[in-house]
Scaffold this motif. Structure first.
Motif, PDB file in Angstrom:
ATOM      1  N   VAL B 622       4.289   0.680  55.500  1.00  0.00           N
ATOM      2  CA  VAL B 622       4.774  -0.497  54.771  1.00  0.00           C
ATOM      3  C   VAL B 622       4.398  -0.378  53.297  1.00  0.00           C
ATOM      4  CG1 VAL B 622       4.757  -3.009  54.579  1.00  0.00           C
ATOM      5  CG2 VAL B 622       4.483  -1.952  56.821  1.00  0.00           C
ATOM      6  N   ALA B 623       5.399  -0.524  52.437  1.00  0.00           N
ATOM      7  CA  ALA B 623       5.145  -0.641  51.001  1.00  0.00           C
ATOM      8  C   ALA B 623       5.570  -2.038  50.574  1.00  0.00           C
ATOM      9  CB  ALA B 623       5.913   0.409  50.222  1.00  0.00           C
ATOM     10  N   GLU B 624       4.748  -2.671  49.738  1.00  0.00           N
ATOM     11  CA  GLU B 624       5.082  -4.013  49.273  1.00  0.00           C
ATOM     12  C   GLU B 624       4.972  -4.091  47.756  1.00  0.00           C
ATOM     13  OE1 GLU B 624       2.625  -6.795  51.501  1.00  0.00           O
ATOM     14  OE2 GLU B 624       3.416  -6.002  53.396  1.00  0.00           O
ATOM     15  N   VAL B 625       5.876  -4.869  47.179  1.00  0.00           N
ATOM     16  CA  VAL B 625       5.792  -5.225  45.767  1.00  0.00           C
ATOM     17  C   VAL B 625       5.673  -6.749  45.694  1.00  0.00           C
ATOM     18  CG1 VAL B 625       7.040  -5.336  43.572  1.00  0.00           C
ATOM     19  CG2 VAL B 625       7.035  -3.208  44.898  1.00  0.00           C
ATOM     20  N   ILE B 626       4.691  -7.197  44.944  1.00  0.00           N
ATOM     21  CA  ILE B 626       4.482  -8.636  44.752  1.00  0.00           C
ATOM     22  C   ILE B 626       4.711  -8.948  43.275  1.00  0.00           C
ATOM     23  CG2 ILE B 626       2.805 -10.527  44.845  1.00  0.00           C
ATOM     24  CD1 ILE B 626       3.233  -9.545  47.648  1.00  0.00           C
ATOM     25  N   GLU B 627       5.450 -10.024  43.025  1.00  0.00           N
ATOM     26  CA  GLU B 627       5.652 -10.481  41.651  1.00  0.00           C
ATOM     27  C   GLU B 627       4.891 -11.787  41.448  1.00  0.00           C
ATOM     28  OE1 GLU B 627       9.735 -11.005  40.483  1.00  0.00           O
ATOM     29  OE2 GLU B 627       9.197 -12.132  38.672  1.00  0.00           O
ATOM     30  N   VAL B 628       4.051 -11.803  40.400  1.00  0.00           N
ATOM     31  CA  VAL B 628       3.300 -13.023  40.081  1.00  0.00           C
ATOM     32  C   VAL B 628       3.768 -13.584  38.744  1.00  0.00           C
ATOM     33  CG1 VAL B 628       1.206 -12.416  41.342  1.00  0.00           C
ATOM     34  CG2 VAL B 628       1.431 -11.733  38.949  1.00  0.00           C
ATOM     35  N   ASP B 629       3.551 -14.864  38.605  1.00  0.00           N
ATOM     36  CA  ASP B 629       3.819 -15.559  37.341  1.00  0.00           C
ATOM     37  C   ASP B 629       2.472 -16.073  36.840  1.00  0.00           C
ATOM     38  OD1 ASP B 629       4.411 -17.335  35.332  1.00  0.00           O
ATOM     39  OD2 ASP B 629       5.665 -18.661  36.555  1.00  0.00           O
ATOM     40  N   MET B 630       2.021 -15.569  35.703  1.00  0.00           N
ATOM     41  CA  MET B 630       0.707 -15.941  35.164  1.00  0.00           C
ATOM     42  C   MET B 630       0.839 -16.871  33.953  1.00  0.00           C
ATOM     43  SD  MET B 630      -1.531 -14.559  37.177  1.00  0.00           S
ATOM     44  CE  MET B 630      -3.009 -14.926  36.200  1.00  0.00           C
ATOM     45  N   THR B 631       2.020 -17.444  33.740  1.00  0.00           N
ATOM     46  CA  THR B 631       2.215 -18.222  32.511  1.00  0.00           C
ATOM     47  C   THR B 631       1.304 -19.442  32.418  1.00  0.00           C
ATOM     48  OG1 THR B 631       4.141 -19.213  33.595  1.00  0.00           O
ATOM     49  CG2 THR B 631       4.587 -17.530  31.947  1.00  0.00           C
ATOM     50  N   SER B 632       0.917 -20.002  33.551  1.00  0.00           N
ATOM     51  CA  SER B 632       0.039 -21.181  33.494  1.00  0.00           C
ATOM     52  C   SER B 632      -1.424 -20.768  33.374  1.00  0.00           C
ATOM     53  CB  SER B 632       0.215 -22.024  34.763  1.00  0.00           C
ATOM     54  OG  SER B 632      -0.398 -21.362  35.857  1.00  0.00           O
ATOM     55  N   GLY B 633      -1.673 -19.471  33.427  1.00  0.00           N
ATOM     56  CA  GLY B 633      -3.066 -19.005  33.418  1.00  0.00           C
ATOM     57  C   GLY B 633      -3.621 -18.876  34.824  1.00  0.00           C
ATOM     58  N   LYS B 634      -2.894 -19.422  35.789  1.00  0.00           N
ATOM     59  CA  LYS B 634      -3.296 -19.290  37.193  1.00  0.00           C
ATOM     60  C   LYS B 634      -2.200 -18.546  37.933  1.00  0.00           C
ATOM     61  CE  LYS B 634      -6.059 -23.461  37.270  1.00  0.00           C
ATOM     62  NZ  LYS B 634      -6.403 -24.702  37.920  1.00  0.00           N
ATOM     63  N   PRO B 635      -2.571 -17.735  38.918  1.00  0.00           N
ATOM     64  CA  PRO B 635      -1.550 -16.926  39.594  1.00  0.00           C
ATOM     65  C   PRO B 635      -0.605 -17.767  40.448  1.00  0.00           C
ATOM     66  CG  PRO B 635      -3.711 -16.601  40.607  1.00  0.00           C
ATOM     67  CD  PRO B 635      -3.928 -17.461  39.419  1.00  0.00           C
ATOM     68  N   LYS B 636       0.672 -17.551  40.237  1.00  0.00           N
ATOM     69  CA  LYS B 636       1.678 -18.152  41.125  1.00  0.00           C
ATOM     70  C   LYS B 636       2.483 -17.008  41.734  1.00  0.00           C
ATOM     71  CE  LYS B 636       5.647 -21.290  41.362  1.00  0.00           C
ATOM     72  NZ  LYS B 636       5.297 -21.569  42.776  1.00  0.00           N
ATOM     73  N   LEU B 637       2.591 -17.038  43.057  1.00  0.00           N
ATOM     74  CA  LEU B 637       3.343 -16.001  43.764  1.00  0.00           C
ATOM     75  C   LEU B 637       4.827 -16.312  43.678  1.00  0.00           C
ATOM     76  CD1 LEU B 637       0.868 -15.942  46.726  1.00  0.00           C
ATOM     77  CD2 LEU B 637       1.459 -13.910  45.375  1.00  0.00           C
ATOM     78  N   VAL B 638       5.604 -15.345  43.202  1.00  0.00           N
ATOM     79  CA  VAL B 638       7.037 -15.596  43.002  1.00  0.00           C
ATOM     80  C   VAL B 638       7.876 -14.876  44.054  1.00  0.00           C
ATOM     81  CG1 VAL B 638       8.958 -15.434  41.380  1.00  0.00           C
ATOM     82  CG2 VAL B 638       6.640 -15.819  40.520  1.00  0.00           C
ATOM     83  N   ASN B 639       7.679 -13.576  44.163  1.00  0.00           N
ATOM     84  CA  ASN B 639       8.480 -12.771  45.094  1.00  0.00           C
ATOM     85  C   ASN B 639       7.604 -11.758  45.819  1.00  0.00           C
ATOM     86  OD1 ASN B 639      11.379 -13.511  44.713  1.00  0.00           O
ATOM     87  ND2 ASN B 639      10.938 -12.931  42.599  1.00  0.00           N
ATOM     88  N   ALA B 640       8.008 -11.472  47.024  1.00  0.00           N
ATOM     89  CA  ALA B 640       7.392 -10.369  47.774  1.00  0.00           C
ATOM     90  C   ALA B 640       8.514  -9.551  48.400  1.00  0.00           C
ATOM     91  CB  ALA B 640       6.469 -10.911  48.860  1.00  0.00           C
ATOM     92  N   TRP B 641       8.460  -8.239  48.199  1.00  0.00           N
ATOM     93  CA  TRP B 641       9.424  -7.336  48.835  1.00  0.00           C
ATOM     94  C   TRP B 641       8.637  -6.374  49.715  1.00  0.00           C
ATOM     95  CZ3 TRP B 641       9.477  -8.472  43.572  1.00  0.00           C
ATOM     96  CH2 TRP B 641      10.647  -9.102  43.069  1.00  0.00           C
TER      97      TRP B 641
END
Lengths: 173, 750
Positions: B622-641
């Motif tokens: 299994v290979a995974e790519v996770i996309e985070v959004d750090m604009t608020s300064g706290k990690p937000k999970l956006v996408n997982a493939w």
């Protein structure tokens, strides 16, 4: 080792409410949470115990149509009111509701334990908001934990039930 | 298609189900066929019965199919259903080989009986991943492993194993053998060669004569046919059900409240009482004294039991029992453990790692000469990683209903190990195992927590003390604070890079090694010099396998550190991994596919970044790519493939659901999962402080499957988890330049 010995039977006060359309009189003290009154006294076990502190939503029922966490709602609050559980949301003769049908087409459940509560929350959402946005879904559903992690499927099923997405067929799955 | 597991309508049916009733004749009451896999050639099923009951040369039967006179085919499945979908998929595999009409196939949970040890699963645990399918069904080996399995009471569900062991090596064979017997019976009756008979949708056809008949018509005659011990199995181009996303059979009952979980058991004819328990806050301690005066006077309270290692309050309702239990003051004995806080625990780990130094400890893997290559490398990096203790927290709280009377005990429980529960309870009560019956309905999640038998032995003791049937329910707090846990661990890694930045030496030392043994080795990568060492250190909290077991921490350690090496080399982390996978085409294909579907290297919104990780576990890459959004300064999970290669996926949608779940489970732990210690006791207690990812925090998830085929089939339940935490942490590094070497993540951005 045993401190008290005899198994004693005490009569509690009676609680009266409408459970899935039928009038019930339950032998339960007023402080007993609705969850336990329904599971142990009325014998309907489709509603689940998860945390006991209104944090997980597994115990969600409807009280006069509004979703409540039955683990933290005393049975006295249901007095004379309408209580709906997972057993009461389908149609007659075991027909599935639109929400339940979407839960099948999207193959949502894994272990299934939280899904009664998920479906009760989703049902309440869709009755008040027939075409919820992603934000609306987040707001209505974030009180329900799914430890198996079926959230993306729950979201899709809500959109299917509200006609925003077509249900999947087995071939498309 | 209907599912005949207990919850649906007739709860008591399973309890009354008797193996002997079927095996005795090989023919079902009223006509019909029952087939099992006899591992001894030439043994028709009916004649196996006395051998199964015990005796010289004993061989076992490990799975079953029955056909009734209405042409209903029932797969009797030895694995439990805990959300992984095994009941459905195992039936799908059997039905395909049998050419059964899927609409008339049903699933039945096998009873808790020694005949249903899952031989192949046990074998996988003994000799994992070393044998191909042909070896697996070799009779001598099967017999041997059956004995091993039986000794170990191995009727277990875990290790992402049901499909790839029982499915591949029992259910399919049972289906194919049953088909052969039906064909044989029809050939005899019609007087035609068996080879001219074809089968489809539970019907036999002889084209030349125009004859046809349902399976039911030949079910009884088929029972007298010899059974082929090594029937030819279908090849993927012949599959009709395998490889298809058939709807799960257990889902309808799980959305209308009729599915029965362990906690729902209301045994017929029993007047249940309910118990709440209080267990020691610090492991290994016991009751010194207790003040239960107030509890005794509370309404509904029947008995208060001081069982020394726990206190139980029995009442008319669970709620009354729990309310009373909450008022009991208990003085516990002093713990001998020197560990009072997590700092103490990590200090103990550090001491073990210090002692092992750069070359010591138990060798787990060795290739080339990592130590001298590190000494001569153009660049070296080193890092220390930590992982906390974690609870399993299945949504169904731990519970068990027990009744002890007349020298017999009945247990109702959600368990991954019904036979071990039977022996555990028997031993606790001093009974013979034959006098203990374990009823096991659906599990409301397990994730390894239900591999233990603690709640069953505890409930049996309570029921023995009361003499009447009791349902013991653990509060969420009891299970969070006083159960069994994913271990904490600490690791030190060093990497040596050559002048081109290539990873030429890798050294890894850590303190916790359980299962699978290979989880600590970055074997997928071609690194010339590798040294992996285990420096054991004591744990304060008791260990229990937790979804993906050692991969859950090792995946984070290794895949984060590989990312560090990539950045040190100034390389793209995905391409850096690709370079190290030369000669492993399956891994390369998986990584390429995840690069494609995640648009790796493409534009992302400001503040967003992606991280990648790749782990092979339980036979699946299994290979995974996770996309985070750090604009608020706290990690937000956006996408997982995720891209997965399990060789061949039997039910793609069911497989994807498992991978999605593994990702959410892994991200939950990475974001929030942590148990802290205060004076040796766990601080977190319930979902308010032991947090779970919720709907609004869960990323979009896309899962792609590669069927590379021609390799042993891989698992589904666990492999989605290990890459999630490192891909998440690596994404945060890409976004912020902050390297996270400890979990959980959220509190590091509080």
């Amino acid at each position: 080792m045993l401190i008290a010995t005899e198994k004693k039977q005490e009569r509690d006060a009676l609680a009266n409410f409408i459970l899935n359309g039928e009038s019930v009189n339950i032998d339960a003290e007023p402080e007993m949470p609705l969850l336990w009154a329904v599971r142990e006294k009325a014998g309907l076990v489709g509603t689940k115990f998860g945390c006991g502190i209104a944090q997980c939503g597994a115990c969600t029922m409807h009280l006069d149509g509004q979703p409540v966490r039955s683990c933290s709602t005393p049975v006295s609050m249901a007095e004379g009111r309408e209580v709906t559980t997972i057993e009461g949301i389908g149609g007659v003769d075991g027909m599935m509701s639109a929400v339940q049908q979407a839960w099948i087409s999207e193959q949502v459940p894994q272990c299934g334990y939280c899904q009664s509560g998920q479906i009760m929350s989703a049902t309440a959402l869709l009755r008040d908001n027939p075409s919820p946005s992603d934000d609306d879904i987040d707001a209505a559903m974030k009180g329900n934990i799914c430890r198996c992690g079926t959230y993306t499927r729950i979201r899709r099923a809500i959109k299917v039930a509200s006609g925003q997405l077509e249900p999947r067929s087995e071939e498309e799955a | 298609m209907n599912d005949l597991t207990p919850g649906e309508k007739e709860r008591s049916k399973l309890a009354k189900w008797s193996r002997r009733g079927f095996i005795g004749a090989g023919v079902l009451a009223g006509g019909g066929l029952l087939i099992g896999i006899g591992v001894r050639p030439g043994n028709p099923i009916g004649k196996l019965a006395p051998k199964v009951a015990g005796g010289a040369g004993e061989q076992l039967v490990n799975s079953w199919v029955k056909i009734d006179t209405n042409n209903i085919i029932t797969a009797i499945v030895p694995h439990c259903e805990m959300g992984q979908g095994a009941h459905s998929v195992l039936a799908q595999m059997l039905a395909d080989e049998l050419d059964a009409d899927w609409d008339k196939v049903r699933v039945q949970q096998a009873p808790t009986d020694g005949s249903y040890v899952v031989t192949d699963t046990a074998r996988m645990f003994v000799a994992p991943f070393t044998m191909n399918a042909a070896d697996w069904i070799e009779p001598t080996w099967n017999g041997l492993f059956t004995q091993v399995a039986r000794m170990a009471d191995a009727m277990l569900t875990g290790g992402s194993s049901s499909i790839r062991t029982t499915g591949q090596h029992s259910m399919r064979i049972a289906g194919a053998a049953a088909r052969g017997m039906l064909v044989g019976a029809a050939a005899d009756e019609w007087g035609v060669p068996a080879g001219e008979i074809t089968t489809e949708n539970s019907t036999l056809f002889h084209k030349a004569s125009g004859k046809s008949a349902s399976y039911a018509e030949f079910a009884t005659a088929a029972a007298d046919q010899p059974m082929d011990q090594t029937p030819a199995l279908k090849t993927p181009d012949q599959y009709k059900l395998m490889g298809k996303s058939k709807a799960r059979t257990d889902i309808p009952a799980k959305i209308n409240g009729t599915a029965e979980f362990g906690i729902d058991a209301v045994p017929e004819g029993l007047d249940l009482s309910y118990a709440a328990i209080v267990r020691p806050p610090v492991p290994g301690t016991s009751v010194v004294s207790m003040d239960s005066a107030r509890a005794k006077s509370m309404k509904g309270v029947l008995q208060i039991l001081n069982m020394e290692t726990f206190v139980a309050v029995v009442a008319d309702s669970y709620w009354q029992a729990q309310q009373a239990a909450n008022t009991i003051g208990i003085e516990w004995s002093k713990s001998a453990s020197p560990i009072k806080t997590m700092d103490d625990q990590y200090a103990a780990f550090a001491a073990a790692l210090d002692e092992a130094g750069e070359t010591g400890g138990e060798e787990a893997a060795k290739k080339g000469d990592a130590q001298s290559t590190l000494g001569s490398a153009a660049k070296t990096i080193k890092a220390e990683y930590k992982a906390p203790y974690l609870a399993h927290s299945p949504m169904e709280p731990i519970n068990c209903t027990a009744h002890v009377a007349d020298g017999k005990c009945d247990i109702w429980a959600s368990t991954q190990v019904p036979l071990m529960a039977r022996s555990g309870v028997a031993e606790t009560l001093g009974f013979d195992a034959e006098n203990v019956t374990v009823h096991h309905p659906y599990l409301g999640g397990a994730f390894g927590r239900r591999l233990g038998v603690d709640e069953m032995t505890l409930a049996a003791r309570v029921a023995q003390a009361t003499g009447y049937p009791v349902k013991v329910i653990w509060s969420r707090e009891e299970d969070t604070q006083k159960a069994l846990y994913r271990c904490a661990d600490m690791a030190r890694m060093r990497a040596g890079l050559d002048g081109d930045g290539k990873l030429v030496a890798f050294d890894h030392v850590f303190t916790q090694r359980h299962d699978p043994a290979e989880a600590c080795v970055p074997a997928i990568y071609n690194i010339a010099n590798t040294s992996v060492r285990h420096a054991p250190a004591d744990l304060h909290l008791p260990f229990q396998a937790w979804r993906s077991v050692d991969h859950s921490q090792q995946g984070f350690f290794i895949e984060s550190f590989i990312d560090e090496a990539a950045h040190e080399a100034g390389a793209d982390p995905l391409e850096y991994r690709m370079e190290m996978l030369k000669g492993s085409p399956r891994h390369v294909a998986v990584l390429k596919k995840v690069r494609e579907i995640s648009d790796w290297g493409g534009e992302t919104p400001k503040g967003h970044a992606k991280g990648v990780a790749m782990v092979e576990s339980f036979g699946t890459i299994v290979a995974e790519v996770i996309e985070v959004d750090m604009t608020s300064g706290k990690p937000k999970l956006v996408n997982a493939w995720a891209v997965c290669d399990a060789g061949y996926v039997m039910n793609p949608d069911g497989f994807r659901n498992q991978i999605e779940g593994g990702i959410v489970f892994g991200l939950t732990a990475a974001m929030y999962g942590e148990l802290e210690l205060v004076d040796g006791a766990i601080k977190q207690s319930n979902f308010h402080d032991y947090k779970m990812l919720r709907m609004d925090e869960t990323p979009n998830i896309e899962v792609a499957i590669i069927n590379s085929g021609d390799v042993p089939v891989g698992g589904a339940g666990e492999p989605g988890l290990p890459p999630a935490a490192p891909a998440f942490a690596n994404a945060i590094y890409a976004a912020t330049g902050k390297r996270l070497r400890t979990l959980p993540i959220a509190k590091q951005f509080a």
